[in-house]
Design a protein around this motif. Structure first.
Motif, PDB file in Angstrom:
ATOM      1  N   GLY A   1       0.783  -1.229   0.000  1.00  0.00           N
ATOM      2  CA  GLY A   1       0.000   0.000   0.000  1.00  0.00           C
ATOM      3  C   GLY A   1       0.811   1.274   0.000  1.00  0.00           C
ATOM      4  N   GLN A   2       2.100   1.195  -0.267  1.00  0.00           N
ATOM      5  CA  GLN A   2       2.947   2.387  -0.308  1.00  0.00           C
ATOM      6  C   GLN A   2       3.476   2.631  -1.716  1.00  0.00           C
ATOM      7  OE1 GLN A   2       3.673  -0.044   2.121  1.00  0.00           O
ATOM      8  NE2 GLN A   2       2.672   1.075   3.755  1.00  0.00           N
TER       9      GLN A   2
ATOM     10  N   ASN B   1       0.912   6.529   1.487  1.00  0.00           N
ATOM     11  CA  ASN B   1       0.308   5.315   2.017  1.00  0.00           C
ATOM     12  C   ASN B   1      -1.154   5.241   1.600  1.00  0.00           C
ATOM     13  OD1 ASN B   1       2.429   4.315   4.153  1.00  0.00           O
ATOM     14  ND2 ASN B   1       2.262   6.517   4.472  1.00  0.00           N
ATOM     15  N   SER B   2      -1.605   4.057   1.203  1.00  0.00           N
ATOM     16  CA  SER B   2      -3.033   3.888   0.935  1.00  0.00           C
ATOM     17  C   SER B   2      -3.791   3.905   2.265  1.00  0.00           C
ATOM     18  CB  SER B   2      -3.288   2.581   0.186  1.00  0.00           C
ATOM     19  OG  SER B   2      -3.028   1.473   1.030  1.00  0.00           O
ATOM     20  N   ALA B   3      -5.099   4.034   2.199  1.00  0.00           N
ATOM     21  CA  ALA B   3      -5.921   4.134   3.411  1.00  0.00           C
ATOM     22  C   ALA B   3      -5.811   2.900   4.299  1.00  0.00           C
ATOM     23  CB  ALA B   3      -7.380   4.376   3.025  1.00  0.00           C
ATOM     24  N   SER B   4      -5.581   1.718   3.721  1.00  0.00           N
ATOM     25  CA  SER B   4      -5.533   0.486   4.515  1.00  0.00           C
ATOM     26  C   SER B   4      -4.115   0.046   4.887  1.00  0.00           C
ATOM     27  CB  SER B   4      -6.225  -0.646   3.746  1.00  0.00           C
ATOM     28  OG  SER B   4      -5.505  -0.928   2.554  1.00  0.00           O
TER      29      SER B   4
ATOM     30  N   LYS C   1      -0.231   0.038   6.588  1.00  0.00           N
ATOM     31  CA  LYS C   1       0.470   0.485   7.792  1.00  0.00           C
ATOM     32  C   LYS C   1       1.178   1.788   7.453  1.00  0.00           C
ATOM     33  CE  LYS C   1       1.270  -3.988   9.915  1.00  0.00           C
ATOM     34  NZ  LYS C   1       2.266  -4.944  10.408  1.00  0.00           N
ATOM     35  N   LEU C   2       1.268   2.674   8.419  1.00  0.00           N
ATOM     36  CA  LEU C   2       1.843   3.992   8.176  1.00  0.00           C
ATOM     37  C   LEU C   2       3.362   3.924   8.066  1.00  0.00           C
ATOM     38  CD1 LEU C   2       1.410   7.018   7.875  1.00  0.00           C
ATOM     39  CD2 LEU C   2       1.612   7.207  10.352  1.00  0.00           C
TER      40      LEU C   2
END
Length: 156
Positions: A85-86, A111-114, A116-117
């Protein structure tokens, strides 16, 4: 197909590389892995990049893909997408050495909404003849920039 002249500073990295790596991070147990990366000349002023890793037992672990762009023979832009998701835009200077080059890259991460940051990453790529060494650090999930991965690969 002739290599685009803008890629001459990194021509030695074209091909497939494989080797061992080790990872650690404050939020996980340390681990070992096998890594394979391929840099492909597509006739344009960038190289296509694909990376994959496996556990010692052969289970798939991580993959990423993107483009290595060289700016005026003195800087690198590494544009990457990850299935976690990055996306990363890693940039930094390119330094020629007797046997290849080094580059130290700092990134901006989306980062996508789902996902991990991940707040940021740093990559160091060192080519010395037929040895490619990578270092990866990240600031993620509340941990400041910290070493995460190192691999040493050989041309296959």
């Amino acid at each position: 197909m002739a290599l685009h002249p803008g890629l001459s500073a990194v021509a030695g990295i074209i091909g497939t590389w494989r080797g061992r790596g080790a990872g650690e991070y404050p939020t996980i147990d340390s681990f070992a892995y096998t890594e394979e990366v391929t840099f492909t000349d597509v006739g344009k002023p960038f190289l296509h990049y694909v990376q994959r890793t496996w556990s010692p037992a052969g289970a798939p672990m991580h993959t990423e893909t993107g483009y290595l762009r060289i700016v005026d023979g003195s800087a690198v832009e590494f544009v990457l997408a990850q299935p976690t998701g990055q996306t990363e835009l890693a940039e930094g200077p390119l330094t020629a050495t007797d046997e290849g080059f080094t580059c130290a890259l700092a990134s901006r991460v989306a980062n996508s909404a789902s996902a991990k940051l991940v707040d940021g990453t740093e990559r160091r790529i060192e080519l010395a003849g037929d040895v490619l060494t990578t270092h990866f650090a990240m600031a993620a999930v509340g941990v400041p920039m910290t070493h995460h991965l190192k691999s040493v690969m050989h041309r296959i």
